[in-house]
Design an enzyme around this catalytic site. Structure first.
Site, PDB file in Angstrom:
ATOM      1  N   ASN A   7      -5.548 -16.565  24.016  1.00  0.00           N
ATOM      2  CA  ASN A   7      -4.541 -17.337  23.302  1.00  0.00           C
ATOM      3  C   ASN A   7      -4.960 -17.342  21.832  1.00  0.00           C
ATOM      4  O   ASN A   7      -5.891 -18.040  21.449  1.00  0.00           O
ATOM      5  CB  ASN A   7      -4.505 -18.763  23.873  1.00  0.00           C
ATOM      6  N   LYS A  14      -8.782 -18.446  21.826  1.00  0.00           N
ATOM      7  CA  LYS A  14      -9.321 -19.016  23.070  1.00  0.00           C
ATOM      8  C   LYS A  14      -9.327 -17.912  24.118  1.00  0.00           C
ATOM      9  O   LYS A  14      -8.411 -17.094  24.140  1.00  0.00           O
ATOM     10  CB  LYS A  14      -8.394 -20.131  23.573  1.00  0.00           C
ATOM     11  N   ARG A  88      -1.277 -14.885  25.582  1.00  0.00           N
ATOM     12  CA  ARG A  88      -0.284 -15.952  25.524  1.00  0.00           C
ATOM     13  C   ARG A  88       0.559 -15.711  24.274  1.00  0.00           C
ATOM     14  O   ARG A  88       0.020 -15.615  23.165  1.00  0.00           O
ATOM     15  CB  ARG A  88      -0.955 -17.322  25.429  1.00  0.00           C
ATOM     16  N   HIS A 177       6.111 -24.168  26.314  1.00  0.00           N
ATOM     17  CA  HIS A 177       5.170 -24.579  27.379  1.00  0.00           C
ATOM     18  C   HIS A 177       5.569 -23.997  28.739  1.00  0.00           C
ATOM     19  O   HIS A 177       5.211 -24.555  29.782  1.00  0.00           O
ATOM     20  CB  HIS A 177       5.111 -26.114  27.537  1.00  0.00           C
ATOM     21  N   ARG A 236       5.262 -35.048  16.047  1.00  0.00           N
ATOM     22  CA  ARG A 236       6.644 -34.553  15.939  1.00  0.00           C
ATOM     23  C   ARG A 236       7.609 -35.618  16.419  1.00  0.00           C
ATOM     24  O   ARG A 236       7.312 -36.353  17.371  1.00  0.00           O
ATOM     25  CB  ARG A 236       6.845 -33.305  16.796  1.00  0.00           C
ATOM     26  N   GLY A 326      -2.969 -32.891  27.953  1.00  0.00           N
ATOM     27  CA  GLY A 326      -3.934 -33.897  27.492  1.00  0.00           C
ATOM     28  C   GLY A 326      -3.615 -35.328  27.854  1.00  0.00           C
ATOM     29  O   GLY A 326      -4.434 -36.025  28.467  1.00  0.00           O
ATOM     30  N   GLU A 329      -2.727 -35.735  31.818  1.00  0.00           N
ATOM     31  CA  GLU A 329      -3.885 -35.650  32.719  1.00  0.00           C
ATOM     32  C   GLU A 329      -4.866 -36.794  32.507  1.00  0.00           C
ATOM     33  O   GLU A 329      -5.588 -37.172  33.433  1.00  0.00           O
ATOM     34  CB  GLU A 329      -4.631 -34.321  32.499  1.00  0.00           C
ATOM     35  N   GLU A 379      -2.768 -22.497  32.176  1.00  0.00           N
ATOM     36  CA  GLU A 379      -1.979 -21.378  31.652  1.00  0.00           C
ATOM     37  C   GLU A 379      -2.778 -20.075  31.689  1.00  0.00           C
ATOM     38  O   GLU A 379      -2.211 -19.012  31.935  1.00  0.00           O
ATOM     39  CB  GLU A 379      -1.556 -21.691  30.203  1.00  0.00           C
TER      40      GLU A 379
HETATM   41  P1  AMP Z   1      -3.272 -31.130  24.543  1.00  0.00           P
HETATM   42  O1  AMP Z   1      -2.310 -30.809  23.440  1.00  0.00           O
HETATM   43  O2  AMP Z   1      -2.709 -30.867  25.901  1.00  0.00           O
HETATM   44  O3  AMP Z   1      -4.629 -30.515  24.336  1.00  0.00           O
HETATM   45  O4  AMP Z   1      -3.495 -32.717  24.476  1.00  0.00           O
HETATM   46  C1  AMP Z   1      -4.223 -33.310  23.439  1.00  0.00           C
HETATM   47  C2  AMP Z   1      -3.951 -34.791  23.422  1.00  0.00           C
HETATM   48  O5  AMP Z   1      -4.288 -35.392  24.691  1.00  0.00           O
HETATM   49  C3  AMP Z   1      -4.788 -35.556  22.435  1.00  0.00           C
HETATM   50  O6  AMP Z   1      -4.248 -35.493  21.141  1.00  0.00           O
HETATM   51  C4  AMP Z   1      -4.735 -36.965  23.004  1.00  0.00           C
HETATM   52  O7  AMP Z   1      -3.570 -37.605  22.504  1.00  0.00           O
HETATM   53  C5  AMP Z   1      -4.570 -36.758  24.485  1.00  0.00           C
HETATM   54  N1  AMP Z   1      -5.767 -37.146  25.255  1.00  0.00           N
HETATM   55  C6  AMP Z   1      -6.845 -36.381  25.547  1.00  0.00           C
HETATM   56  N2  AMP Z   1      -7.760 -37.103  26.231  1.00  0.00           N
HETATM   57  C7  AMP Z   1      -7.245 -38.356  26.391  1.00  0.00           C
HETATM   58  C8  AMP Z   1      -7.698 -39.560  27.028  1.00  0.00           C
HETATM   59  N3  AMP Z   1      -8.874 -39.634  27.639  1.00  0.00           N
HETATM   60  N4  AMP Z   1      -6.870 -40.622  26.974  1.00  0.00           N
HETATM   61  C9  AMP Z   1      -5.683 -40.580  26.345  1.00  0.00           C
HETATM   62  N5  AMP Z   1      -5.201 -39.473  25.744  1.00  0.00           N
HETATM   63  C10 AMP Z   1      -5.961 -38.377  25.761  1.00  0.00           C
END
Ligand code: AMP
Length: 394
Positions: A7, A14, A88, A177, A236, A326, A329, A379
């Site tokens: 990616n 990555k 990707r 996505h 956003r 993020g 999960e 992914e």
């Molecule tokens: P992603 O774009 O899927 O990598 O998600 C990143 C986002 O997940 C971060 O900016 C956080 O807002 C959120 N995130 C990651 N870990 C946690 C956590 N333990 N609790 C709440 N939000 C989280």
């Protein structure tokens, strides 16, 4: 057979190397700050994480260091052992509804679609060109983020603007996505042990999108022509009244591009809270009594719930809801706030089951009308699977 999933961002790369068809991850990692100084990389191998600072002028440097690491760590003996590299890629327009082997015409199309993904498509092309130089004998494939959404119907992907905007300028919903929505909906079908299903997938990360998936096919998704549509995100705005844009231009004298930057980078959780785009900071702010963080979170949850409700109706019911990425999960409180608002549909959270981060798990009670699952997205694995099946097709 060894297959590399990559990616490429404008200054990052990555990767995960898979042994296929066993789907074993041999090594994974990320190169960061490529071409902008202070570059470094981290790799995960045999449960160990290694970080090294190194000069990376371009993506080719990153691939070359990766090959050296793979050889030094006895993962491969020569780079020819990597039979394919899956990339990707983001915007595949209307043409690409599945993963393809990259040739010149694919690159030309990616260049053509770059106006729809000005940050992403050029970065992918840089990654592909570097990969072709370092792995000249490997099959190179493009896994488009938009492909999974190609099954949407006209009634769902068109905007109610002059039809010629669609035919002349390609104005329509493409979604993003897609590889993540495809992975988690497939995994959900495996768990339910059936394929004729109605699934709502919530990919909630820094960027966020919700999809309605019927019988394994996407019928609607919340992102649109660009990733700044649908639910509110970290920075956003998502769906807003489009007349805000000319109005704020008139009021402030900002250019259209400047307004677009604000709507992408200074809006969402960050714009409302004034604190951060990161859910963890918003949660901390709420704990410390910050009213704007509380408001931002309420608005965030409201918009996700609205999309779930909309897709429940569109699908004519729902066999399962999935949380991934993020926030989906990891944020126990965001998931709880969303599910609490769905009690009207008979959804019942299991608070103990929900008290978990980053693992596949059902988080609703057995008598919940709709089961809700956390399914960590993957992914990279989808890219490796698609690439492997193209290798088998010769
Ligand atoms: P992603 O774009 O899927 O990598 O998600 C990143 C986002 O997940 C971060 O900016 C956080 O807002 C959120 N995130 C990651 N870990 C946690 C956590 N333990 N609790 C709440 N939000 C989280």
């Amino acid at each position: 057979m060894k297959i590399l999933s990559v990616n490429a961002g404008s200054s990052s790369l990555k990767f995960q190397l898979y042994e296929m068809p066993e789907e074993e991850v041999l090594i994974s990692g990320v190169f960061e700050r490529i071409g902008i100084g202070n570059s470094f990389y981290t790799i995960k191998l045999n449960g160990e994480k290694i970080k090294k600072e190194v000069e990376l002028n371009n993506h080719k440097d990153a691939f070359e260091i990766l090959v050296k690491e793979l050889i030094d760590n006895n993962v491969i003996n020569s780079c020819d052992e990597i039979k394919a590299v899956g990339h990707r890629t983001v915007q595949g327009g209307e043409k690409y509804d599945h993963t393809v082997v990259i040739d010149d015409s694919v690159i030309n199309d990616m260049v053509k679609y770059s106006s729809l993904a000005p940050l992403h498509n050029p970065a992918s092309i840089t990654g592909i060109n570097a990969s072709k130089e370092v792995f000249p004998n490997a099959l190179q494939t493009a896994v488009f983020d938009t492909a999974f959404h190609a099954s949407m119907k006209e009634v769902d992907y068109l905007y109610p603007v002059p039809y010629e905007w669609y035919t002349k300028y390609g104005i329509r919903k493409y979604g993003m996505h897609g590889t993540s929505h495809r992975y988690v909906s497939m995994r959900m079908n495996e768990i339910l042990d059936k394929s004729d299903t109605k699934i709502i997938t919530c990919h909630i990360g820094n960027g966020a999108s919700i999809s309605a998936v019927k019988d394994g096919k996407c019928i609607d998704t919340s992102m649109g022509l660009t990733p700044n549509a649908g639910v509110m995100m970290g920075s956003r705005c998502g769906d807003i009244d489009c007349s805000i844009i000319p109005y704020i231009i008139e009021q402030t004298g900002m250019s259209a591009k400047e307004v677009d930057t604000v709507l992408n980078k200074q809006s969402g959780l960050l714009g409302i809270s004034g604190v951060s785009s990161d859910s963890r900071d918003i949660e901390d702010g709420i704990k410390n009594g910050n009213e704007r963080c509380k408001l931002a979170q309420e608005m965030y949850v409201k918009r996700i719930v609205e999309y779930i409700a909309k897709y429940y109706v569109l699908l004519g019911g729902c066999d399962a809801i999935v949380f991934t990425a993020g926030v989906g999960e990891n944020s126990i409180s965001t998931r709880k706030q969303i599910l609490d608002k769905l009690t009207v549909l008979g959804v019942k959270i299991d608070e103990k089951a929900n008290d978990i981060r980053g693992v596949e798990q059902k988080i609703t009670a057995d008598d919940s009308s709709i089961p809700v699952y956390i399914i960590p997205t993957n992914e990279e694995l989808m890219i490796a699977r698609d690439t492997y099946s193209l290798m088998l097709q010769g």
